[in-house]
Design an enzyme around this catalytic site. Structure first.
Site, PDB file in Angstrom:
ATOM      1  N   HIS A 127     125.476  14.731  64.220  1.00  0.00           N
ATOM      2  CA  HIS A 127     124.535  14.451  62.813  1.00  0.00           C
ATOM      3  C   HIS A 127     124.295  15.891  62.314  1.00  0.00           C
ATOM      4  CE1 HIS A 127     121.287  13.250  60.431  1.00  0.00           C
ATOM      5  NE2 HIS A 127     120.461  12.865  61.161  1.00  0.00           N
ATOM      6  N   HIS A 167     133.248  11.709  55.729  1.00  0.00           N
ATOM      7  CA  HIS A 167     131.711  11.696  55.990  1.00  0.00           C
ATOM      8  C   HIS A 167     131.975   9.932  56.402  1.00  0.00           C
ATOM      9  CE1 HIS A 167     127.693  11.132  55.347  1.00  0.00           C
ATOM     10  NE2 HIS A 167     127.415  12.424  55.095  1.00  0.00           N
ATOM     11  N   ASP A 178     129.093  19.623  54.749  1.00  0.00           N
ATOM     12  CA  ASP A 178     128.846  20.852  55.919  1.00  0.00           C
ATOM     13  C   ASP A 178     129.869  21.921  55.995  1.00  0.00           C
ATOM     14  OD1 ASP A 178     126.712  19.115  57.414  1.00  0.00           O
ATOM     15  OD2 ASP A 178     128.257  17.652  57.753  1.00  0.00           O
TER      16      ASP A 178
END
Length: 430
Positions: free
Chosen positions: A266, A307, A365
């Site tokens: 996460h 993702h 990210d």
């Protein structure tokens, strides 16, 4: 009530069941399966990937089309034209603020940034080398000790005050966590700085000399907070809602969300990106690692690509890439070896048929990790930054749930253990 229905026929039950179908303003229709329990039947949905557990007006995601909306506003427009605190107001109230509302909201947040002095004593109970997320779980949960008896969650004003306190104090607590692990003195917040400037000041300032915050870095930090502000019913948000469904203190609920966010699947993804780039080590080894990533028998994975929700390009990544270019240009780090690896990986992901076919595009990210490293934030603090930005999403969903009629969360299970059996005395067991 909906006029549409789904008819379900179950072996062993004489009459078919009519289940109502509901349509939201956007997204897939949902089938109301609430009446199944009265027939002795549950649905089975590991990970709740096909289950709508609540109604919400806050955020909408269409992963197939790469769409992320907060209150109906596209994330690209908010990232370009808005600020983190304005998005905080939007998530909390459902509408963008007027000029007066914006000024008043920013003033309230600015004047709630200090924490009780006893909190600084609480830090001393942690080892200096404790992971910052472990510390954040503890200190945010500890806020419930300061604001418990005075918090009535059934009172909308009390809920609003709790939201303001959390949004205002999270940068202070995050910076204190960093300073504690470094053995440096805590820096008090400054009310003359904006939200992102204040955070960077508390992180990198010291009492011995003046610290000036770069406008480019401040804007980058604000965008990182904004792009992480909310992401619908993800694992940590669902955790906050589940904890909140018991009537728990809001600060304890947010602490539960921080614990869920800590997981590498996460919130720890941007940490994993930097760890991967470090493992690769040099541009000359990229082809070797790309080949490993394509090998289905090799457990190695390229972190920061693809993702779970977005089956197209992550809309946040486009903004984050632009921000990364601005930060690296400001700091003169275009020759950074890890950046060179990252840029080459990005090029491969956007041109290689394997990545294109599987839609393994660079995600938020991938770029946020590079930005945070460039700014000087250690890898162990990356998920703390994520938690700081996501706090408004958590408390907005908590407030939305408490504001409406809600029930304590109670998922069911498919039991596959032993059937009923009698206790066997110890001396009779084989």
């Amino acid at each position: 009530m909906s006029d549409r229905k789904a008819t379900l026929t179950i072996d062993g039950i004489d009459e078919p069941l009519d289940l109502a179908i509901y349509d939201g303003t956007l997204g897939p229709s949902v089938i109301d399966v609430g009446k199944l329990v009265s027939k002795g039947v549950f649905t089975y949905d590991p990970g709740f990937v096909s289950t709508a557990a609540c109604e919400s007006t806050i955020t909408f995601i269409d992963g197939g089309k790469g769409i992320l909306l907060h209150g109906g506003y596209p994330i690209e427009q908010l990232a370009e034209k808005s600020s983190y605190l304005e998005v905080c107001y939007l998530l909390l109230h459902g509408e963008l603020p007027s000029a007066q509302q914006k000024a008043e909201f920013e003033s309230v947040i600015r004047n709630h940034t200090m924490v009780n002095d006893q909190v600084s004593v609480f830090f001393r109970g942690f080892r200096r080398d404790a992971h910052p997320m472990a510390i954040m779980c503890g200190v945010v949960g500890a806020l419930s000790a300061f604001y418990h008896d005075a918090t009535d969650i059934s009172d909308s004003l009390h809920r609003e005050i709790s939201a303001h306190r959390l949004i205002a104090k999270m940068p202070t607590l995050a910076a204190m966590t960093y300073k504690y692990t470094k053995g440096q003195p805590f820096m008090y917040p400054r009310n003359d700085l904006n939200y992102a400037e204040n955070f960077l000041y508390m992180m990198f300032g010291n009492p011995c000399e003046e610290y000036k915050v770069s406008p480019v870095l401040s804007r980058a930090m604000d965008r990182i907070f904004l792009l992480h502000a909310d992401h619908e019913q993800n694992a940590s948000t669902s955790t906050v809602r589940m904890a909140g469904s018991t009537g728990a203190n809001p600060f304890a609920c947010i602490s539960a969300g921080i614990a869920a966010l800590w997981g590498p699947s996460h919130g720890g993804a941007n940490e994993a990106v930097l760890a991967m780039l470090t493992e690769i080590g040099d541009v000359s080894r990229i082809d070797e690692f790309v080949a490993r990533a394509k090998d289905k028998d090799d457990p190695f994975r390229l972190m920061g690509f693809g993702h779970r929700v977005y089956k197209n390009f992550d809309p946040r990544a486009l903004v984050m890439k632009q921000t990364a270019d601005e930060v690296l240009g400001e700091l003169g780090l275009k020759d950074d070896p890890l950046l060179a690896i990252a840029q080459r990986l990005e090029q491969i992901a956007l041109e290689d048929e394997y990545f294109i076919e599987k839609k393994l595009y660079p995600n938020v990210d991938f770029y946020s990790g590079l930005i945070l490293k460039a700014i000087g934030i250690p890898i162990s603090m990356f998920t703390v930054i994520f938690a700081l930005g996501r706090t408004v999403g958590w408390i907005s969903h908590w407030n939305e749930m408490i504001s409406n009629s809600y029930r304590i969360a109670r998922p069911r299970q498919l039991y596959i253990g032993p059937v009923k059996r009698d206790y066997v005395e110890l001396d009779e067991r084989e």
